[in-house]
Structure formats: C-alpha cells, structure tokens
Scaffold this motif. Structure first.
Motif, PDB file in Angstrom:
ATOM      1  N   VAL A  98      22.789  22.954   4.195  1.00 33.12           N
ATOM      2  CA  VAL A  98      21.704  23.604   3.478  1.00 33.12           C
ATOM      3  C   VAL A  98      20.509  22.663   3.411  1.00 33.12           C
ATOM      4  CG1 VAL A  98      23.293  24.953   2.054  1.00 33.12           C
ATOM      5  CG2 VAL A  98      22.395  22.782   1.192  1.00 33.12           C
TER       6      VAL A  98
ATOM      7  N   LEU B 174      21.584  26.567  -6.407  1.00 31.84           N
ATOM      8  CA  LEU B 174      22.685  26.963  -5.528  1.00 31.84           C
ATOM      9  C   LEU B 174      24.020  26.796  -6.247  1.00 31.84           C
ATOM     10  CD1 LEU B 174      23.735  27.900  -2.809  1.00 31.84           C
ATOM     11  CD2 LEU B 174      23.626  25.526  -2.006  1.00 31.84           C
TER      12      LEU B 174
ATOM     13  N   THR C   2      28.413  33.568   2.612  1.00 31.61           N
ATOM     14  CA  THR C   2      27.099  33.778   3.226  1.00 31.61           C
ATOM     15  C   THR C   2      26.216  34.685   2.365  1.00 31.61           C
ATOM     16  OG1 THR C   2      27.989  35.610   4.549  1.00 31.61           O
ATOM     17  CG2 THR C   2      27.988  33.430   5.544  1.00 31.61           C
TER      18      THR C   2
ATOM     19  N   LEU D 288      24.759  32.363  -0.246  1.00 36.11           N
ATOM     20  CA  LEU D 288      23.784  31.476   0.390  1.00 36.11           C
ATOM     21  C   LEU D 288      22.494  32.219   0.735  1.00 36.11           C
ATOM     22  CD1 LEU D 288      26.183  29.514   2.760  1.00 36.11           C
ATOM     23  CD2 LEU D 288      24.865  28.510   0.881  1.00 36.11           C
TER      24      LEU D 288
ATOM     25  N   TRP E 181      19.908  27.697   4.951  1.00 31.32           N
ATOM     26  CA  TRP E 181      21.290  27.314   5.215  1.00 31.32           C
ATOM     27  C   TRP E 181      21.637  27.709   6.643  1.00 31.32           C
ATOM     28  CZ3 TRP E 181      25.066  30.659   6.826  1.00 31.32           C
ATOM     29  CH2 TRP E 181      24.794  32.035   6.701  1.00 31.32           C
TER      30      TRP E 181
END
Length: 291
Positions: free
Chosen positions: A205, A216, A269, A272, A284
């Motif tokens: 990332v 995050l 995902t 992210l 990312w």
C-alpha cells in the motif's frame, strides 16, 4: 490406577529416577516414575507433591487427559485451595479436555472470580500478549483474554498462527511490555484451542501520511478484522526476556508491505479499495495469500 506392589527399595529407586529426570527436564521419565510410585502409594506424606509433579510433567508433555486425571488427584490433596498451583493447573487441563464444570470449580477454588454460568467460559480478562511457539519463532502478539488460560489473537501474526485464533497460555507471565504508562504481561502459549478461518494476506500500500495508515487500520477494525504493517515488527535477541518478535503499533507513511487478516481475497480487496479514495494519494496493489 490399579494398585501395584513395590518394595521399599524399588519405591526409593523410582523416586530417585524421577527426581534425576526432573533435573534433566526429561518429562516422560518423570511422569512414568511418579505415576508408578503413586499406583502403589497414593496417600503417603509425600504423595500430594508427587501427584502435582506427575500432573505437571504431563502438562509439559501436552498429555492433557493424563494431566487432567492426575491434576484432579493433586488438587484434592492440595490443602488450602486459594492460590494453590494444583488448582490452577487443573483449571488448564480441565479446559483442554472440555470439562467446564471442573474448570470453573478449579478457577473459583484458586480465587479467580468468574461470571455466573455453566459451560464454556468467555469472560473479560483484559488485554495481554502471548508468545506463540515459545520454543521456536517466539512471536509475541496482542490478545484478549477470555478466561484465565485462553486468549483470542488480535494481531495478524507473521508466523503460522492466524488472527482470531484462540490459544491456551500458561499461568505465570514470562515477560512484560510497556505501552505508554501501561504494563501488559506476556504469557507463553501452551496449545492451540480453536483455529480461525481468517486467512493472512500480504499486500503493498501507499499511504501519504500517518493518518492514512491509521485510516486503513480502522477500516479493517470496523470489519472485525485486522491489519499490521510488516515493518512494525520488532525483533529482539532470543535471550531477551521481552521476546524475540513483537507486533508493533507504528503508523508511518509511505509505500509499505502490510499483513491483512480477511476470510478471502475479495473481502480484503473490498476494504482496500474503499480506503484508496481517488485523489487522496492512497493506493494498493499486489495482494496475495501469505505462504
């Protein structure tokens, strides 16, 4: 145990062999010698100590059924229960074999307050750290203790353990960590109690500022999962009582490798992508399952 006949000389030889084996940490011999002695002499003046030592040897061998059976005998002969290690070790062994009634009795007799109830214990015993695989990688991770001997892993371990797994730990701390003004005990893992279905993923990332990395971590936490920057792991020498590997809490900015706890790649995902808002500089890529 069925009674066996032993002469005085044979009994003394068993005790000496067991004592020598204990000095050498040869737990199979310790267990065998003391168990044979106790089948013949279950209630001599020295027998309470030998019941305890035989149960303890089987605990070190991770022979939980034997540790449980011998531990019951040790606890019954231990005298004053409050603070007695015989009752504590019985609590561990009873937990491992799933006898919750005996586990509750053992912790209560030892002096540990429990919430009323029956069955599996899941109380709040606070935050601590557990040294996973203490004789191997000895990774130290954050946990939430749910009973006197079990804890749920809150970190994303770098080794073979997983976020959310429940481990059984020993009773006496073997170190501590200081975080600001708070001190947390470090316990050694004894066994895995319950596996976790949450896999560990490795991703890269880019976080322009520390607050982006914090965001995050918060995104995974909000999903009931976790994230650890790989470079936040701190290595110590193996002789250091603070432990050779710990998960840290550093939130530096920049391009970084991170460990993610998620049940599948799609979930990881999605989090992210939701974090990497266009125009923020967050990004990312290169996610894959950790080997």
């Amino acid at each position: 145990m069925s009674r066996v006949q032993l002469s005085g000389a044979e009994a003394m030889e068993l005790l000496q062999r067991g004592e020598n084996a204990a000095d050498d940490l040869d737990w199979p011999v310790v267990a065998a010698c003391y168990e044979e002695f106790l089948t013949a002499f279950p209630d001599t003046p020295i027998s309470p100590e030998l019941w305890f030592d035989a149960a303890l040897a089987n605990k070190f061998l991770r022979n939980w059924q034997k540790a449980y059976e011998l531990g019951r005998q040790a606890a019954l002969r231990a005298g004053e229960p409050a603070g007695s290690p015989a009752w504590w070790n019985l609590g561990i062994a009873a937990t491992m074999v799933g006898d919750w009634g005996t586990a509750r009795e053992a912790w209560t007799n030892y002096g540990v307050p429990l919430s009323p109830g029956e069955g599996e214990i899941e109380d709040g015993f606070g935050s601590a750290l557990v040294r996973l695989d203490p004789d191997g990688e000895a990774e130290v991770v954050w946990v939430r203790r749910i009973c006197p001997t079990r804890a749920r892993i809150l970190s994303v371990p770098y080794g073979r353990r997983r976020f959310g797994e429940i481990v059984v730990h020993d009773g006496a701390p073997t170190g501590e960590r200081r975080v600001e003004d708070h001190t947390f005990p470090v316990f050694d893992e004894l066994a895995l109690w319950r596996e976790s279905p949450t896999a560990t993923w490795l991703a890269q990332v880019t976080a322009p500022a520390p607050r982006d990395m914090t965001a995050l971590a918060d995104a995974f936490d909000d999903a009931g999962l976790a994230m650890e920057p790989v470079d936040s792991l701190t290595f110590h020498c193996t002789c250091c009582p603070r432990g050779p590997l710990t998960a840290g809490t550093t939130v530096l900015a920049g391009a970084r490798d991170i460990l993610l706890a998620a049940p599948d790649e799609q979930t990881a995902t999605k989090i992210l992508t939701g974090w990497a808002v266009p125009g923020t500089g967050r990004a990312w890529h290169a996610i894959h399952a950790k080997a």
